[in-house]
Motif scaffolding. Structure first.
Motif, mmCIF file in Angstrom:
data_model
loop_
_atom_site.group_PDB
_atom_site.id
_atom_site.type_symbol
_atom_site.label_atom_id
_atom_site.label_comp_id
_atom_site.label_asym_id
_atom_site.label_seq_id
_atom_site.Cartn_x
_atom_site.Cartn_y
_atom_site.Cartn_z
ATOM 1 N N GLY A 24 9.539 -48.049 72.307
ATOM 2 C CA GLY A 24 10.972 -48.254 72.151
ATOM 3 C C GLY A 24 11.562 -47.274 71.155
ATOM 4 O O GLY A 24 10.825 -46.545 70.486
ATOM 5 N N CYS A 25 12.908 -47.260 71.051
ATOM 6 C CA CYS A 25 13.584 -46.319 70.148
ATOM 7 C C CYS A 25 13.309 -46.650 68.690
ATOM 8 O O CYS A 25 13.382 -45.788 67.827
ATOM 9 C CB CYS A 25 15.086 -46.313 70.440
ATOM 10 S SG CYS A 25 15.929 -47.828 69.905
ATOM 11 N N GLY A 26 12.998 -47.921 68.424
ATOM 12 C CA GLY A 26 12.715 -48.334 67.049
ATOM 13 C C GLY A 26 13.957 -48.732 66.265
ATOM 14 O O GLY A 26 13.850 -49.285 65.171
ATOM 15 N N ASN A 27 15.145 -48.468 66.803
ATOM 16 C CA ASN A 27 16.374 -48.713 66.048
ATOM 17 C C ASN A 27 17.250 -49.824 66.608
ATOM 18 O O ASN A 27 17.990 -50.454 65.851
ATOM 19 C CB ASN A 27 17.222 -47.429 66.010
ATOM 20 C CG ASN A 27 16.450 -46.274 65.421
ATOM 21 O OD1 ASN A 27 15.759 -46.446 64.420
ATOM 22 N ND2 ASN A 27 16.542 -45.113 66.051
ATOM 23 N N CYS A 28 17.208 -50.058 67.906
ATOM 24 C CA CYS A 28 18.147 -51.015 68.489
ATOM 25 C C CYS A 28 17.758 -52.450 68.121
ATOM 26 O O CYS A 28 16.697 -52.692 67.539
ATOM 27 C CB CYS A 28 18.192 -50.836 70.011
ATOM 28 S SG CYS A 28 16.740 -51.449 70.857
ATOM 29 N N CYS A 68 14.397 -53.587 69.539
ATOM 30 C CA CYS A 68 13.263 -52.961 68.846
ATOM 31 C C CYS A 68 13.069 -53.587 67.466
ATOM 32 O O CYS A 68 11.938 -53.860 67.052
ATOM 33 C CB CYS A 68 13.480 -51.446 68.706
ATOM 34 S SG CYS A 68 13.122 -50.544 70.222
ATOM 35 N N CYS A 88 13.535 -52.344 75.346
ATOM 36 C CA CYS A 88 14.513 -51.395 74.787
ATOM 37 C C CYS A 88 15.133 -50.568 75.921
ATOM 38 O O CYS A 88 14.433 -50.070 76.795
ATOM 39 C CB CYS A 88 13.795 -50.470 73.802
ATOM 40 S SG CYS A 88 14.788 -49.094 73.230
#
Ligand SMILES: [Zn+2]
Ligand SMILES: [Zn+2]
Length: 340
Positions: free
Chosen positions: A88-92, A95, A103
């Motif tokens: 995943g992006c890690g930020n949303c 995530c 994600c």
């Protein structure tokens, strides 16, 4: 470097492409072993969404060729590694809540980003796992599926019960069978259509096997267990099996469904929902199962290498996919070996 790519569904091309440029959080991995998975075949055939053109493949093992920044993630060049098939992006919000699997900006190797059916693959360092010293590249290639099995397994309420039926003796179904046997399930039925895979299921602990081409699985299973089984695993991806999966569940039983269904269920009798109060789970990917997957491999709890039936060099990737799709081939785990 060479890569096996799809520009349009139905055709795999071996192309000379440049090595991917590395960001500071990327790891470049020299690919040794790739396992062909049904999802790859779905991308190749066009029924699993992907951004084309793309390099196929998402299940692999290899060695680190280069790090995007020094000592990234504690890795070193030459380390034997494997990786998750996506991240995943890690930020949303998803995530942040640990649900990177859903994600919207998820990177999926072989689908939204170039995959591992190439001499080199670029992977986010968060998705890379170093193989323990006693886990070979031969075993490491199946890391993702072991993690998928662990994720699905964890959904089953405890105690596990005494009876389980696994539909689909493919790579994932056979790993799941082994996991359930290892966890102590005494009675396990495997349902399939190829005798050679059913024989393998017996060696992995299946107490009964049903060849759906010759016998009706529902009748056979309810013949052995008139009240049904405690746990049903759907690992065929074949929508027409779904009714049988539901019909052989015991009251209050659990169904875990791994399959990516490409077709619709044409007729479906949902009355069992009232009569049996079952619990039905979908299971997507291996998140939450990666650490345990490595431990299972390290402790040699699963037979991974006996499932390898075919090997192809990268140039013959198309042949590997053809073998995967040919139901008359006694194939199970098909490997492509970009670098030997
Ligand atoms: Zn896969
Ligand atoms: Zn995200």
């Amino acid at each position: 470097m060479k890569a096996a790519r799809v520009h349009e569904p139905g055709r795999i091309m071996i192309e000379e492409v440049s090595a991917p440029p590395l960001g500071e959080k990327d790891v470049l991995i020299k690919v040794h072993r790739v396992g062909i998975c049904g999802t790859d075949v779905g991308v190749y055939r066009g029924h699993v969404p992907a951004k084309l053109p793309v390099t196929l493949g998402h299940e692999f093992s290899g060695t680190i060729a280069r790090l995007g920044s020094p000592s990234l993630g504690g890795f070193r060049e030459g380390d034997p590694v494997t990786a998750c098939g996506g991240w995943g992006c890690g930020n949303c919000e998803l995530c942040q809540k640990g649900m990177g699997l859903f994600c919207k900006h998820r990177v999926s190797l072989g689908r939204t980003a170039d995959g591992c059916l190439a001499e080199l693959v670029k992977v986010d360092y968060r998705a890379v796992y170093r193989l323990p010293p006693n886990v070979s590249l031969e075993e490491g290639q199946n890391f993702v599926n072991v993690a998928c099995a662990v994720r699905g397994f964890k959904k089953i309420p405890l105690p596990l019960g005494n009876t389980v039926a696994v539909f689909g003796p493919g790579n994932l179904g056979l790993i799941m069978l082994q996991l359930l046997k290892f966890a102590g399930t005494p009675q396990a039925v495997m349902v399939g259509t190829r005798d050679f895979r059913l024989e393998m299921a017996k060696t992995f602990g299946a107490t009964h096997v049903v060849n759906g081409k010759r016998e009706d699985p529902t009748k056979a299973i309810l013949g052995w267990y008139p009240d049904g089984v405690d746990v049903v695993i759907e690992a065929t991806g074949n929508a027409s099996c779904f009714q049988s999966c539901c019909d052989v569940m015991k009251a209050k039983g659990t169904l875990v469904s791994f399959g990516i269904f490409a077709e619709k269920v044409k007729q479906f009798d949902p009355s069992f929902l009232y009569y049996k109060e079952p619990v039905i789970y979908g299971s997507k990917g291996g998140e939450g199962g990666f650490e345990e997957a490595l431990h299972l491999l390290e402790e040699k709890r699963l037979n991974i290498t006996p499932m390898i039936t075919h090997r192809f060099p990268l140039e013959e990737t198309a042949k590997g996919f053809k073998t995967f799709e040919d139901k008359n081939e006694n194939s199970l785990r098909i490997l492509v070996e970009p670098c030997r």
